[in-house]
Design an enzyme around this catalytic site. Structure first.
Site, PDB file in Angstrom:
ATOM      1  N   HIS A 147       0.840  -1.199   0.000  1.00  0.00           N
ATOM      2  CA  HIS A 147       0.000   0.000   0.000  1.00  0.00           C
ATOM      3  C   HIS A 147       0.870   1.242   0.000  1.00  0.00           C
ATOM      4  CE1 HIS A 147       0.868  -0.931   4.233  1.00  0.00           C
ATOM      5  NE2 HIS A 147       0.787   0.361   4.462  1.00  0.00           N
ATOM      6  N   CYS A 160       1.733   3.827  11.848  1.00  0.00           N
ATOM      7  CA  CYS A 160       2.713   3.321  10.893  1.00  0.00           C
ATOM      8  C   CYS A 160       3.043   4.439   9.909  1.00  0.00           C
ATOM      9  CB  CYS A 160       2.182   2.084  10.161  1.00  0.00           C
ATOM     10  SG  CYS A 160       0.823   2.403   9.023  1.00  0.00           S
TER      11      CYS A 160
END
Length: 676
Positions: free
Chosen positions: A65, A189
């Site tokens: 991603h 993250c």
């Protein structure tokens, strides 16, 4: 989620064998749907995110991603592999591949839905249904949530998308006071799309299974809502699962804390809850010192992160904090020499003798300010190496150890050793189980006192003298270099500067050169010149290659090549990273060859440099400036020629080769202050 995934974006028989090929196959479906405008540029962004941390998860899931300017709308593509594809998960290959694409400026509503999917991936029934589905339209509907899977036994049921952004509660019944254990957690993250929310869901499920009350703050792309201060105050412990800096971390000071990487919360949530439960029990209900939690760089105990990886992070932390002192002090000194000549270092203190109308006084002022900044190089290096190892408690003994290294003339090498010693000593003290009554004073009194005393003793009495002797021997050897030996040193420095283009090896060579400026000799000035010249070669060479043979490069690389002219001229080696990351086997050896040529020629020509940075903009401060430019031009031509030949041997760029990790030239320019 209807606009995010359709049956055209589903491949139930993904034939790719590598993660790069899988990403390309799914990206091509996105491009065909009009969701991606530049496949190569998008894949470069995907691979750059993958390079930060593998996106494979336990349970056979891969979630490549990224955010990318080449994405027009938030999009999902799903592929199911029969043979499995390695995405770096500890338990083996992934058969369920989700390619998640978000525009650089995606709105929170879409990203909230993407984040909801990330949480659903922790549901075993959901993933089992995807493995059994045979129809692409049905699979897309399942992912969209139009065919909800039954929740696992004991679960609270499906989580609504329209929940308050950024905060998730694991248990809704009962007050914190009535629960057996009350915890708060933060997950984050680098991208803030997948791992952040998967970690939160994993912790939530583990807490429910154990009857623990848990409230999670997700610092992700779908929003950031701060935990209620009352909830934090009532919590028995804290779990910080993050790969980027936790925002407002001081809110949790005094709480028993477990500090880990975000993947740890996904893979072993029950262990983290057990660990924080144990810490809370040891605290006896009293506040504990935040220093008891290890620093993120030490505590991100992921399975693949070995000691060598952590050591590199610690050293790079020190170097990154040292570089601004190098830039400020070095350029001030360079300006002083330009205004007042090279004897300005003999001027009296401007605190006692300063004439407003005398340019020499201004030159002396600049020199003495720059020299003061240079005086902090080794202490800051040591202090922030220790900080990288042990967080804030490492700063005091690290800086003290670095100052001692300067006092005993142990130099840059002494600073490295002092920082590592300080971090190790503090980490050892932090592991001692002290009575609860003493924990409040540990970070402000006990740890600084004991660690500074131990590090000071080791530096003054045990290791300091041998290090100082080694530093002196190295300096004497450098001062004796001439002729062929000097050229050999230039080759070595040139190879180091071009090996990783701003990485640890590059920084070691740069720090070695800058260290010589604190007590400048003719040879140390030659070394500084050779290092800067070699560091300019890779971006200049790639700019030249894209200009001369543009057909060998992608459109994105040709655009990066235009920016590389400026980056190379400014001595920003990172300007070549987009090219090296996309084609490392051709670009990096070519860059090293050109850097070696430039380093050798600069040393042979006797070029000198008194400024630690500046590139072409400090040419007036360079000894033998014309020959210096010849050395740079020669290395640039060698690297550009080799790249063109090697790329020409395999045909035009992008022909069937997957894009690897890269960054854009814009991103590189943003890093300029820390570049060398």
């Amino acid at each position: 989620m209807s606009e995010l995934i359709t049956k055209e974006l589903v491949d139930l028989d993904l034939s790719a064998e590598t993660k790069e090929a899988a990403a390309r196959s799914l990206a091509e479906r996105m491009a065909a749907a009009g969701r991606v405008t530049d496949i190569d540029g998008f894949l470069a962004d995907v691979a750059a995110r993958e390079a930060q941390m593998p996106t494979g998860l336990d349970g056979g899931i891969g979630i490549p991603h990224c955010r990318s300017e080449h994405v027009t709308a938030p999009t999902l593509a799903f592929g199911r592999s029969g043979r499995g594809i390695d995405f770096g998960a500890p338990d083996g290959p992934a058969d369920l591949i989700f390619l998640i694409a978000a525009p650089a400026g995606a709105d929170d509503a879409h990203l909230t839905i993407l984040s909801s999917l990330a949480r659903r991936l922790m549901d075993a029934d959901f993933t089992s249904a995807l493995r059994a589905e045979r129809d692409t339209a049905a699979a897309a509907a399942l992912i969209r949530g139009e065919q909800p899977t039954p929740p696992p036994a004991g679960a609270a049921g499906p989580e609504p998308v329209a929940e308050p952004r950024g905060t998730e509660a694991a248990a809704s019944s009962g007050s914190p006071a009535s629960g057996p254990l009350r915890l708060v957690a933060v997950t984050s993250c680098p991208t803030g799309i997948a791992h952040t929310y998967m970690a939160a869901e994993s912790l939530r499920k583990a807490a429910e299974a154990e009857g623990v009350e848990l409230v999670v703050e997700t610092q992700g792309s779908a929003g950031f809502s701060r935990l209620d201060p009352a909830v934090i105050a009532a919590a028995d412990g804290v779990i910080l699962a993050h790969d980027v800096q936790v925002r407002e971390k001081d809110r949790f000071a005094g709480k028993p804390t477990v500090d880990v990487g975000v993947k740890a919360a996904i893979n072993r949530p029950a262990e983290l809850i057990a660990e924080v439960r144990e810490k809370a029990a040891r605290s006896g209900g009293e506040a504990t010192a935040p220093a008891a939690a290890p620093a993120p760089m030490d505590a991100a105990g992921e399975p693949g992160e070995h000691f060598g990886t952590r050591l590199r992070k610690w050293l790079m932390t020190g170097v990154s904090y040292m570089v601004p002192f190098v830039a400020a002090g070095g350029l001030l000194i360079a300006l002083a020499f330009a205004i007042g000549g090279y004897k300005i270092n003999k001027a009296p203190s401007v605190a006692e003798h300063f004439i407003w109308t005398d340019h020499s006084s201004w030159a002396a002022l600049l020199f003495q300010i720059g020299a003061a900044a240079f005086g902090f190089l080794v202490p800051i290096l040591a202090g922030y190496i220790a900080y990288g190892m042990a967080d804030r408690p490492g700063l005091v003994p690290g800086i003290v150890g670095g100052a001692i290294a300067v006092t005993i003339e142990a130099g840059f090498l002494g600073g490295l050793v002092a920082g590592l010693l300080a971090g190790a000593v503090v980490m050892a003290i932090q592991r001692v189980d002290v009575p609860p009554v003493l924990r409040g004073i540990m970070p402000v009194v006990v740890i600084p006192l004991i660690s500074s005393a131990v590090v000071g003793f080791l530096m003054f009495v045990v290791v300091g003298k041998p290090i100082a002797s080694a530093q002196s021997a190295l300096t004497d050897w450098l001062n004796g270099l001439s002729g062929a030996n000097a050229a050999l040193l230039g080759i070595v420095l040139g190879l180091m500067m071009c090996f990783d283009l701003g990485g640890p090896v590059n920084k070691v060579a740069y720090a070695f050169a800058v260290g010589g400026l604190t007590d400048a000799t003719d040879n140390s000035l030659k070394i500084m010149a050779a290092v800067m010249a070699a560091g300019m070669v890779p971006p200049l060479a790639m700019a030249l290659a894209t200009t001369v043979r543009g057909r060998l490069f992608t459109q994105a690389e040709r655009e990066n090549g235009k920016a590389a002219w400026v980056l190379g001229a400014s001595f920003i080696s990172e300007g070549a990273i987009p090219f090296a990351a996309a084609d490392p086997l051709r670009v990096i050896p070519s860059a090293m060859a050109g850097g070696a040529v430039t380093g050798a020629l600069s040393m042979t020509f006797g070029c000198t440099l008194r400024a630690p940075h500046g590139g072409m903009f400090v040419v007036p401060l360079i000894g033998q400036p014309l020959l210096y430019l010849v050395a740079i031009a020669a290395g640039t031509a060698v690297t550009a020629g080799l790249v063109i030949v090697l790329k020409g041997m395999r045909g035009t760029a992008g022909a069937g080769e997957p894009a690897a990790a890269t960054v854009t030239a814009t991103d590189t320019a943003a890093k300029a202050p820390a570049a060398a």
